[in-house]
Design a protein around this motif. Structure first.
Motif, PDB file in Angstrom:
ATOM      1  N   GLY A 161       1.353  -1.549   0.191  1.00  0.00           N
ATOM      2  CA  GLY A 161      -0.448   0.074   0.574  1.00  0.00           C
ATOM      3  C   GLY A 161       0.978   1.392  -0.090  1.00  0.00           C
ATOM      4  N   PHE A 162       0.507   2.401  -0.309  1.00  0.00           N
ATOM      5  CA  PHE A 162       0.968   3.570  -0.467  1.00  0.00           C
ATOM      6  C   PHE A 162       0.533   5.130   0.118  1.00  0.00           C
ATOM      7  CE2 PHE A 162       1.524   0.651  -4.090  1.00  0.00           C
ATOM      8  CZ  PHE A 162       3.199   0.914  -4.064  1.00  0.00           C
ATOM      9  N   LYS A 163       0.586   5.524   0.591  1.00  0.00           N
ATOM     10  CA  LYS A 163       0.001   6.946   1.633  1.00  0.00           C
ATOM     11  C   LYS A 163       1.852   8.205   0.365  1.00  0.00           C
ATOM     12  CE  LYS A 163       4.277   7.286   4.991  1.00  0.00           C
ATOM     13  NZ  LYS A 163       3.553   7.298   6.414  1.00  0.00           N
ATOM     14  N   LEU A 164       0.308   9.156   0.509  1.00  0.00           N
ATOM     15  CA  LEU A 164       0.668  10.412  -0.403  1.00  0.00           C
ATOM     16  C   LEU A 164       1.347  11.565   0.893  1.00  0.00           C
ATOM     17  CD1 LEU A 164       0.738  11.831  -3.167  1.00  0.00           C
ATOM     18  CD2 LEU A 164      -1.361  13.003  -2.649  1.00  0.00           C
ATOM     19  N   ILE A 165       1.542  12.020   0.538  1.00  0.00           N
ATOM     20  CA  ILE A 165       2.726  12.896   1.222  1.00  0.00           C
ATOM     21  C   ILE A 165       2.719  14.403   0.679  1.00  0.00           C
ATOM     22  CG2 ILE A 165       4.437  14.047   2.645  1.00  0.00           C
ATOM     23  CD1 ILE A 165       4.811  10.650   3.482  1.00  0.00           C
TER      24      ILE A 165
ATOM     25  N   LEU B  61      -3.591   3.605  -5.137  1.00  0.00           N
ATOM     26  CA  LEU B  61      -3.617   4.436  -4.304  1.00  0.00           C
ATOM     27  C   LEU B  61      -4.124   5.618  -4.932  1.00  0.00           C
ATOM     28  CD1 LEU B  61      -2.849   6.422  -1.599  1.00  0.00           C
ATOM     29  CD2 LEU B  61      -0.616   7.354  -3.082  1.00  0.00           C
TER      30      LEU B  61
ATOM     31  N   LYS C 201      -6.555  17.408  -4.649  1.00  0.00           N
ATOM     32  CA  LYS C 201      -5.162  17.531  -4.081  1.00  0.00           C
ATOM     33  C   LYS C 201      -4.319  18.287  -5.094  1.00  0.00           C
ATOM     34  CE  LYS C 201      -5.152  13.987  -0.997  1.00  0.00           C
ATOM     35  NZ  LYS C 201      -5.075  14.835   0.553  1.00  0.00           N
TER      36      LYS C 201
ATOM     37  N   THR D 241      10.245   5.106  -2.668  1.00  0.00           N
ATOM     38  CA  THR D 241       9.868   6.526  -2.537  1.00  0.00           C
ATOM     39  C   THR D 241       9.385   6.495  -3.562  1.00  0.00           C
ATOM     40  OG1 THR D 241      10.549   6.821  -0.367  1.00  0.00           O
ATOM     41  CG2 THR D 241       9.230   8.709  -1.884  1.00  0.00           C
TER      42      THR D 241
ATOM     43  N   TYR E 177       4.571  15.843  -4.694  1.00  0.00           N
ATOM     44  CA  TYR E 177       4.081  14.945  -3.258  1.00  0.00           C
ATOM     45  C   TYR E 177       5.341  13.711  -3.461  1.00  0.00           C
ATOM     46  CZ  TYR E 177      -0.011  16.686  -3.987  1.00  0.00           C
ATOM     47  OH  TYR E 177      -1.654  17.514  -3.882  1.00  0.00           O
TER      48      TYR E 177
ATOM     49  N   ILE F 107       5.456   9.773  -2.772  1.00  0.00           N
ATOM     50  CA  ILE F 107       3.961   8.412  -2.118  1.00  0.00           C
ATOM     51  C   ILE F 107       5.197   7.413  -1.825  1.00  0.00           C
ATOM     52  CG2 ILE F 107       2.758   6.413  -3.884  1.00  0.00           C
ATOM     53  CD1 ILE F 107       1.836   8.693  -5.871  1.00  0.00           C
ATOM     54  N   SER F 108       4.878   7.304  -0.636  1.00  0.00           N
ATOM     55  CA  SER F 108       5.836   5.579   0.154  1.00  0.00           C
ATOM     56  C   SER F 108       5.236   4.725   1.027  1.00  0.00           C
ATOM     57  CB  SER F 108       6.236   6.749   1.574  1.00  0.00           C
ATOM     58  OG  SER F 108       6.673   8.191   1.486  1.00  0.00           O
TER      59      SER F 108
ATOM     60  N   THR G  34       3.352   1.737   2.384  1.00  0.00           N
ATOM     61  CA  THR G  34       2.318   1.636   4.309  1.00  0.00           C
ATOM     62  C   THR G  34       2.346   0.389   4.584  1.00  0.00           C
ATOM     63  OG1 THR G  34      -0.044   1.567   2.675  1.00  0.00           O
ATOM     64  CG2 THR G  34       0.448   3.732   3.629  1.00  0.00           C
TER      65      THR G  34
END
Length: 683
Positions: A268-272, A576, A582, A597, A607, A609-610, A612
């Motif tokens: 999985g991934f998250k957006l920063i 994701l 955004k 990343t 952004y 994306i890392s 999870t």
């Protein structure tokens, strides 16, 4: 503290207690160091090191000085003196007095060797000169040119070669004057060849026959026929390359492949949101673990370059003095290149640390760049312009080697072969893929693809003697695999309107999105090997891939923005979704960093994306399988704990460790000078 930041230590090789950067308490013993929910970064390096490589490459060096020596001019006949009077050429002419040979005219050439990569082993040296005119075309004799190498510069002296021995000899055809004359001295010790010459190659060219020939120089008007020193070289097996090379998405072969492997995949991934101010004017560049991009400030100076850590910390910024139209890109030494000005007519080169100007190069003939430049391993520069494809020697000299022109001069970004002996470019006017010799810019072959473009011209991807291309900058209706040795088509895929993506090239396969599915094609013969179970991937996606052939597809289409990872053999695909609110993502802005990343963005946001989570949940011990050696260009990771055995990371290895629960360094673990170790904990 940001997981991408590093400390730099320079010290002799010895066993160490690593430096720890922490935000939580830790407990230490003499046997290990246990880290709980903290981030650590260990970096001992003399240079930024990554893979070993020893591919043979070719580079071209142009002379700093070409002169005609005229020791016997006072005694030659008026016809010869008149023939040899044009200083835009060099002349080689001899006469005889009894059995004595008089070198009435000889050519002196001087080359700087500064652009040869440090540590390179020289395989061959080939001095090329080009005949322009023969004085006596009715002579039955042809001139034989000898090369005499000198230990020092000539200065104002006349070099007497009467009692010297030549190091190379070549016969010159007076009828086939289009061919280069090759003078190839023997190489007895390639590892010391550059050092023994103390940075310069000096030589005199003379002949024994009583003939008079005229040769091109850089002043003669035909740049493809100016004298040149062609060097083939390789890097020694233990040599470490800098980790900004290749630039992953923007390397000179455009494979979009990060040459790193990992022991597991992300689940999985998250957006920063890493950067959100001012107006971003370029794609980001990953350079020495810094994110570098151009942006437009609301205050003066308006046009800026900014270098940031991957965690969003500002490191350096500087004015570019003009709009960055194309770039930034970086060379093997991390120097940064941009095409600047509204007309993109100036090449600006900046150093990576303070973003200070090294040089500004105005393109000849009022040319305007139409795409980002590329740089070779030695720093050679290639730029597609509205006046043709321009080839330059490395900065700061930036001497023009040659110009290739074609009807309309509509070109995309070129790509270099891995040996750097050929340059490939899509000709938007003719619809041809054209292969050019990097030595002189002459055509090696052309393959018609029969699709014309005026803008958004496709970019080739090159690897293992194969060229892959889709007829469209982002998506198209035809995909080709071409043998780069002769231009023969190995595979053609034609479909309905624009359902094919641009290609990416992994370890031994090319990948495209075709009508929503990822398809793989063998580079060896072009055959289709597999298609994934995915059904709805956007062909207009930006694509990158790692050395495990894990493919990342970023759809930037409004209402469909998302990142999807496609692993080999997978039946589920981590995705994701990215809300349009955004910010609408832009173009091909997608980079993959060694720690897994990803970086993307648009004109207002940058952004990261890392991951999870990882497919591997258990504790692991590295090196894996109780191996004696760590793998270089390797990302060791798990959601559990990583136990690092008491072994040594050698001086040419580059390693990343990420553990969800902690990292334990066993007694006896050490890192040699020159190695790079980047560690972080948590998800």
């Amino acid at each position: 503290m940001d997981g991408g930041d590093r400390l730099h230590h320079k010290r002799p090789y010895r066993r160490i207690q690593p430096v720890l950067l922490m935000s939580y308490p830790i407990k230490t013993t003499t046997m290990n160091i246990r880290i709980i929910r903290c981030l650590i970064i260990i970096l001992l390096m003399a240079i930024n090191a990554t893979a070993q490589y020893n591919d043979q490459r070719t580079m071209v060096i142009l002379p700093n000085l070409t002169q005609t020596q005229k020791p016997g001019e006072a005694t030659v006949n008026p016809d010869t003196r008149a023939f040899c009077s044009d200083d835009n050429y060099v002349f080689i002419s001899s006469s005889t007095t009894g059995r004595k040979v008089n070198h009435d005219y000889s050519a002196y050439l001087q080359f700087s060797l500064a652009a040869i990569p440090a540590g390179a082993v020289i395989d061959t040296v080939d001095l090329l000169i080009y005949l322009n005119k023969v004085k006596n075309t009715s002579s039955v004799f042809e001139q034989g040119v000898s090369l005499y190498e000198l230990n020092n510069a000539r200065g104002s002296q006349i070099i007497n070669i009467a009692d010297s021995s030549s190091t190379a000899l070549s016969q010159v055809s007076q009828t086939d004057i289009a061919q280069a004359v090759h003078l190839q001295p023997d190489i007895t010790d390639g590892s010391t060849w550059v050092a023994k010459r103390k940075g310069n190659f000096y030589c005199v060219l003379a002949a024994e026959e009583a003939e008079t020939y005229r040769y091109y120089t850089e002043r003669s008007g035909d740049r493809s026929k100016q004298p040149k020193l062609v060097i083939t070289y390789h890097m020694p097996a233990g040599h470490a390359r800098k980790n900004s090379w290749p630039q992953y998405k923007y390397d000179a072969q455009h494979t979009a492949m990060l040459p790193w492997q990992s022991n597991t995949t992300a689940t999985g991934f998250k957006l920063i949101n890493t950067f959100s101010e001012n107006y971003i004017k370029s794609d980001p560049l990953l350079n020495e673990d810094k994110l570098v991009f151009a942006y437009q400030s609301a205050s003066q100076p308006m046009y800026q370059l900014l270098a940031m850590s991957q965690g969003g910390y500002r490191l350096t910024q500087a004015s570019t003095e003009a709009l960055v139209k194309y770039g930034p890109i970086a060379d093997r030494n991390s120097n940064i290149y941009c095409m600047t000005g509204n007309a993109a007519s100036t090449l600006a080169v900046l150093n990576p640390d303070k973003l200070q100007f090294i040089c500004n190069k105005q393109l000849e003939n009022n040319a305007q760049a139409v795409a980002a430049p590329i740089t070779g391993f030695d720093g050679s520069i290639y730029i597609s312009t509205n006046q043709g494809v321009y080839a330059y020697t490395p900065q700061p000299e930036c001497k023009l080697k040659w110009i290739y022109t074609a009807n309309g001069n509509k070109f995309g970004i070129p790509a270099l072969s891995e040996t750097e002996q050929a340059l490939y470019v899509y000709d938007g006017t003719s619809g041809n893929i054209t292969a050019l010799n990097t030595i002189d810019g002459l055509i090696k072959w052309q393959t018609p693809l029969k699709t014309s473009f005026t803008t958004d011209i496709p970019v080739p991807s090159v690897k293992n003697n194969r060229l892959c291309i889709t007829t469209g900058l982002r998506k198209g209706n035809a995909f080709y695999i071409i043998d780069t040795r002769d231009g023969q088509l190995l595979q053609t895929v034609k479909t309905g309107p624009e359902v094919l993506s641009q290609p990416v090239i992994g370890a031994g396969k090319a990948f495209i999105i075709n009508n929503g599915q990822v398809e793989a094609y063998a580079l060896s013969n072009g055959a289709k090997e597999s298609a994934t179970a995915t059904k709805n991937l956007n062909p207009a996606s930006a694509l990158v891939i790692d050395a495990n052939d894990n493919l990342y597809a970023l759809s930037t289409e409004q209402g469909k923005q998302s990142l999807t990872m496609v692993a080999p053999g997978a039946t589920t695909f981590p995705t994701l979704p990215i809300e349009d609110a955004k910010g609408l993502l832009a173009g091909n802005r997608l980079l993959l960093a060694p720690d897994g990343t990803l970086v993307t963005g648009n004109d207002n946001h940058l952004y990261t994306i890392s991951p999870t989570g990882f497919a591997l949940k258990d504790n692991i011990t590295i090196p894996l399988n109780n191996s004696n050696d760590f793998k270089s260009e390797y990302l060791y990771r798990t959601e559990g704990t990583v136990n690092v055995a008491g072994k040594t990371i050698t001086g040419n290895q580059n390693i990343v460790i990420q553990a969800g629960k902690g990292i334990i360094l066993q007694s006896g673990f050490s890192v040699r000078m020159g190695a790079t170790l980047h560690c972080k904990t948590g998800l």
